[in-house]
Design a protein around this motif. Structure first.
Motif, PDB file in Angstrom:
ATOM      1  N   GLU A 179      13.090  23.073 -16.738  1.00  0.00           N
ATOM      2  CA  GLU A 179      12.491  24.388 -16.504  1.00  0.00           C
ATOM      3  C   GLU A 179      13.106  25.069 -15.278  1.00  0.00           C
ATOM      4  O   GLU A 179      13.311  26.289 -15.273  1.00  0.00           O
ATOM      5  CB  GLU A 179      10.980  24.232 -16.335  1.00  0.00           C
ATOM      6  CG  GLU A 179      10.262  23.806 -17.625  1.00  0.00           C
ATOM      7  CD  GLU A 179       8.859  23.281 -17.383  1.00  0.00           C
ATOM      8  OE1 GLU A 179       8.230  22.823 -18.363  1.00  0.00           O
ATOM      9  OE2 GLU A 179       8.390  23.331 -16.224  1.00  0.00           O
ATOM     10  N   ALA A 180      13.394  24.284 -14.243  1.00  0.00           N
ATOM     11  CA  ALA A 180      14.020  24.857 -13.044  1.00  0.00           C
ATOM     12  C   ALA A 180      15.418  25.370 -13.360  1.00  0.00           C
ATOM     13  O   ALA A 180      15.815  26.453 -12.904  1.00  0.00           O
ATOM     14  CB  ALA A 180      14.069  23.813 -11.932  1.00  0.00           C
ATOM     15  N   ARG A 181      16.176  24.608 -14.135  1.00  0.00           N
ATOM     16  CA  ARG A 181      17.509  25.064 -14.532  1.00  0.00           C
ATOM     17  C   ARG A 181      17.419  26.356 -15.343  1.00  0.00           C
ATOM     18  O   ARG A 181      18.196  27.298 -15.135  1.00  0.00           O
ATOM     19  CB  ARG A 181      18.199  23.979 -15.362  1.00  0.00           C
ATOM     20  CG  ARG A 181      18.555  22.715 -14.603  1.00  0.00           C
ATOM     21  CD  ARG A 181      19.572  22.971 -13.535  1.00  0.00           C
ATOM     22  NE  ARG A 181      20.181  21.736 -13.051  1.00  0.00           N
ATOM     23  CZ  ARG A 181      20.892  21.652 -11.955  1.00  0.00           C
ATOM     24  NH1 ARG A 181      21.095  22.736 -11.212  1.00  0.00           N
ATOM     25  NH2 ARG A 181      21.415  20.505 -11.562  1.00  0.00           N
ATOM     26  N   GLN A 182      16.458  26.415 -16.274  1.00  0.00           N
ATOM     27  CA  GLN A 182      16.297  27.608 -17.095  1.00  0.00           C
ATOM     28  C   GLN A 182      15.890  28.818 -16.254  1.00  0.00           C
ATOM     29  O   GLN A 182      16.236  29.956 -16.584  1.00  0.00           O
ATOM     30  CB  GLN A 182      15.264  27.347 -18.188  1.00  0.00           C
ATOM     31  CG  GLN A 182      15.751  26.372 -19.257  1.00  0.00           C
ATOM     32  CD  GLN A 182      14.644  25.832 -20.130  1.00  0.00           C
ATOM     33  OE1 GLN A 182      13.477  26.199 -19.972  1.00  0.00           O
ATOM     34  NE2 GLN A 182      14.991  24.934 -21.056  1.00  0.00           N
ATOM     35  N   ALA A 183      15.174  28.569 -15.151  1.00  0.00           N
ATOM     36  CA  ALA A 183      14.764  29.656 -14.265  1.00  0.00           C
ATOM     37  C   ALA A 183      15.898  30.123 -13.361  1.00  0.00           C
ATOM     38  O   ALA A 183      15.760  31.135 -12.673  1.00  0.00           O
ATOM     39  CB  ALA A 183      13.576  29.211 -13.408  1.00  0.00           C
ATOM     40  N   GLY A 184      17.008  29.371 -13.341  1.00  0.00           N
ATOM     41  CA  GLY A 184      18.172  29.795 -12.574  1.00  0.00           C
ATOM     42  C   GLY A 184      18.380  29.073 -11.264  1.00  0.00           C
ATOM     43  O   GLY A 184      19.219  29.507 -10.450  1.00  0.00           O
ATOM     44  N   PHE A 185      17.663  27.968 -11.015  1.00  0.00           N
ATOM     45  CA  PHE A 185      17.881  27.219  -9.780  1.00  0.00           C
ATOM     46  C   PHE A 185      19.264  26.578  -9.805  1.00  0.00           C
ATOM     47  O   PHE A 185      19.623  25.884 -10.751  1.00  0.00           O
ATOM     48  CB  PHE A 185      16.804  26.151  -9.595  1.00  0.00           C
ATOM     49  CG  PHE A 185      15.548  26.693  -8.984  1.00  0.00           C
ATOM     50  CD1 PHE A 185      15.369  26.665  -7.611  1.00  0.00           C
ATOM     51  CD2 PHE A 185      14.559  27.263  -9.776  1.00  0.00           C
ATOM     52  CE1 PHE A 185      14.219  27.182  -7.038  1.00  0.00           C
ATOM     53  CE2 PHE A 185      13.414  27.784  -9.220  1.00  0.00           C
ATOM     54  CZ  PHE A 185      13.230  27.749  -7.835  1.00  0.00           C
ATOM     55  N   GLU A 186      20.018  26.802  -8.736  1.00  0.00           N
ATOM     56  CA  GLU A 186      21.382  26.287  -8.662  1.00  0.00           C
ATOM     57  C   GLU A 186      21.410  24.789  -8.377  1.00  0.00           C
ATOM     58  O   GLU A 186      22.306  24.078  -8.849  1.00  0.00           O
ATOM     59  CB  GLU A 186      22.147  27.037  -7.566  1.00  0.00           C
ATOM     60  CG  GLU A 186      22.244  28.540  -7.803  1.00  0.00           C
ATOM     61  CD  GLU A 186      22.692  29.284  -6.559  1.00  0.00           C
ATOM     62  OE1 GLU A 186      23.559  28.762  -5.840  1.00  0.00           O
ATOM     63  OE2 GLU A 186      22.173  30.384  -6.304  1.00  0.00           O
ATOM     64  N   HIS A 187      20.456  24.321  -7.573  1.00  0.00           N
ATOM     65  CA  HIS A 187      20.455  22.921  -7.161  1.00  0.00           C
ATOM     66  C   HIS A 187      19.061  22.337  -7.327  1.00  0.00           C
ATOM     67  O   HIS A 187      18.059  22.959  -6.950  1.00  0.00           O
ATOM     68  CB  HIS A 187      20.916  22.788  -5.709  1.00  0.00           C
ATOM     69  CG  HIS A 187      22.302  23.318  -5.479  1.00  0.00           C
ATOM     70  ND1 HIS A 187      23.415  22.757  -6.072  1.00  0.00           N
ATOM     71  CD2 HIS A 187      22.746  24.365  -4.738  1.00  0.00           C
ATOM     72  CE1 HIS A 187      24.488  23.436  -5.703  1.00  0.00           C
ATOM     73  NE2 HIS A 187      24.108  24.414  -4.892  1.00  0.00           N
ATOM     74  N   VAL A 188      19.018  21.125  -7.893  1.00  0.00           N
ATOM     75  CA  VAL A 188      17.739  20.451  -8.157  1.00  0.00           C
ATOM     76  C   VAL A 188      17.843  19.001  -7.680  1.00  0.00           C
ATOM     77  O   VAL A 188      18.807  18.295  -8.015  1.00  0.00           O
ATOM     78  CB  VAL A 188      17.387  20.475  -9.661  1.00  0.00           C
ATOM     79  CG1 VAL A 188      16.044  19.781  -9.897  1.00  0.00           C
ATOM     80  CG2 VAL A 188      17.346  21.911 -10.187  1.00  0.00           C
ATOM     81  N   ASN A 189      16.864  18.567  -6.908  1.00  0.00           N
ATOM     82  CA  ASN A 189      16.801  17.191  -6.418  1.00  0.00           C
ATOM     83  C   ASN A 189      15.613  16.469  -7.038  1.00  0.00           C
ATOM     84  O   ASN A 189      14.573  17.068  -7.313  1.00  0.00           O
ATOM     85  CB  ASN A 189      16.641  17.175  -4.892  1.00  0.00           C
ATOM     86  CG  ASN A 189      16.380  15.768  -4.361  1.00  0.00           C
ATOM     87  OD1 ASN A 189      17.201  14.869  -4.512  1.00  0.00           O
ATOM     88  ND2 ASN A 189      15.212  15.564  -3.761  1.00  0.00           N
ATOM     89  N   LEU A 190      15.782  15.165  -7.237  1.00  0.00           N
ATOM     90  CA  LEU A 190      14.670  14.292  -7.587  1.00  0.00           C
ATOM     91  C   LEU A 190      14.525  13.230  -6.499  1.00  0.00           C
ATOM     92  O   LEU A 190      15.506  12.594  -6.107  1.00  0.00           O
ATOM     93  CB  LEU A 190      14.895  13.614  -8.939  1.00  0.00           C
ATOM     94  CG  LEU A 190      14.732  14.504 -10.172  1.00  0.00           C
ATOM     95  CD1 LEU A 190      15.094  13.735 -11.430  1.00  0.00           C
ATOM     96  CD2 LEU A 190      13.311  15.054 -10.277  1.00  0.00           C
TER      97      LEU A 190
END
Length: 406
Positions: A179-190
């Motif tokens: 969902e974050a990628r679809q919203a346009g977030f460039e970078h995502v951490n887990l």
């Protein structure tokens, strides 16, 4: 309850900083940390300065919190003066920042931009629990200026999540990443935690596999620390759960490094892996390389030019101070040259960029030679004048730092 504040000298009610702190301001990277101290429930292992609704008490309002933080941002501008000070990174942590409406978080970010200006390409991160966001909220955050998000995954195994008192279901973090990628977030951490009581090697491998498959470009993996005063510590003390084992933790770290490396992630700090140099967390690098940051919020710790200060802990006391027009800072300390050098060694040695051999104290050089002989330091960077940890060195980083500081 959260741990107590450290000792220090009383902080001025004006927030004024010593001249030594302001010297060179603007020549070093500058960031903002915003602490959001609210949680739906307190996780059993958590020792952070966070509060559930039942713990807030009178005088603290989640509804008014963003406006209160904006007042501290304005105070920061007055204290730091009129010099040009563009913000390189902003990080909203907690607690659970995304318990506030996205509009509130965006309003605080807009105040930072208005008072200081965000540098073009600034990294703007918020932490989030996977269950605390949905696609509309993520789209609002992205539209409000956030370009990086960090989800607390911890584990993919339900029984491990239960021990940690985490409330999300195992598959929710992966959905949140999508969902974050679809919203346009460039970078995502887990964020992951290993060596939880009851976790097996297979559990940990499954968690890593699930994290990798979710598609983040950054993974943080931390060994569980049992903090005094937490529910987890009480359960271990009563014998309900086993004490985490250091050897098991070391094995889990090796598993993490192996699986993440195979998936294209590269370590750049002992507990952090990124899929590219651009995916590294620039805000944390600012901490680790001696930058300046103003930390807004109750209990938040700031650092500018060798002066460190921390705010009053409780949200009610924090709000009362700012409503009265005074600084929420509780205490502070001015670090001496030896303390700053020790902190620099402790932090920079944990980075893949290493620590300059020429800056090692003469008395510690035999320790360096021994570390190289024991395979704790990479030989090629050593020839170029840098101490860079090997995989074995990363496992023993804390002990090596202690030896170097003797």
């Amino acid at each position: 309850m959260p741990s107590t504040l450290p000792d220090g000298d009383p902080a001025p009610t004006t927030g004024e900083l010593p001249d030594s702190a302001l010297r060179g301001l603007g020549e070093r990277p500058f960031g903002f940390y915003v602490h959001v101290p609210f949680c739906v429930t307190r996780c059993g292992y958590c020792d952070f300065n966070t509060y559930t609704a039942a713990e807030l008490g009178p005088g603290a309002s989640q509804r008014d919190y963003a406006d209160t933080v904006v007042e501290e941002v304005r105070l920061a501008r007055r204290v730091l003066g009129e010099r040009e000070l563009p913000v390189d990174t902003v990080f909203f942590g907690g607690g659970t920042p995304t318990l506030l409406p996205p509009e509130d978080l965006a309003r605080v970010l807009a105040a930072i931009d208005s008072e200081f200006g965000l540098r073009p390409g600034a990294e703007v991160t918020t932490e989030a629990n996977p269950e605390s966001v949905d696609p509309p909220a993520l789209e609002k955050l992205r539209h409000g200026g956030f370009n990086r998000i960090s989800f607390g995954m911890q584990s993919a195994r339900e029984h491990v999540l239960r021990v940690l008192d985490r409330k999300h279901t195992p598959g929710r973090p992966a959905a949140a990443v999508r969902e974050a990628r679809q919203a346009g977030f460039e970078h995502v951490n887990l964020d992951l935690i290993y060596s939880t009581p009851g976790e097996s090697d297979d559990d940990w491998r499954a968690s890593l596999a699930a994290a990798i498959e979710a598609g983040p470009d950054h993974v943080s993996a931390y060994s569980l620390i049992v903090e005094e005063g937490t529910r987890l510590a009480a359960r271990i003390r009563r014998g309900e759960l086993p004490v985490p084992d250091d050897d098991v933790a070391a094995d889990r770290y090796l598993i993490a490094d192996e699986m993440l490396a195979e998936a294209g992630f590269h370590w750049y700090e002992v507990s952090n892996w990124a899929a590219s140099e651009q995916a590294r967390c620039r805000h944390n690098l600012l901490y680790w390389t001696g930058g300046d940051w103003w930390a807004a919020g109750p209990g938040a710790h700031s650092h500018v030019g060798g002066t460190r200060w921390w705010n009053v802990k409780h949200p009610a006391a924090y709000a009362q101070r700012l409503a009265a027009g005074v600084s929420p800072a509780h205490s502070r300390e001015v670090l001496g040259a030896d303390d700053r050098a020790a902190e620099r060694l402790m932090l920079e040695l944990r980075l893949v960029t290493g620590y300059p051999l020429g800056d090692v104290a003469p008395a510690a050089r035999p320790v360096v030679a021994d570390a190289l002989a024991r395979g704790l330091l990479e030989p090629e960077p050593f020839k170029a004048g840098l101490m860079v940890l090997t995989l074995r060195g990363r496992l023993l980083a804390d002990a090596l730092v202690r030896d170097l500081l003797v």
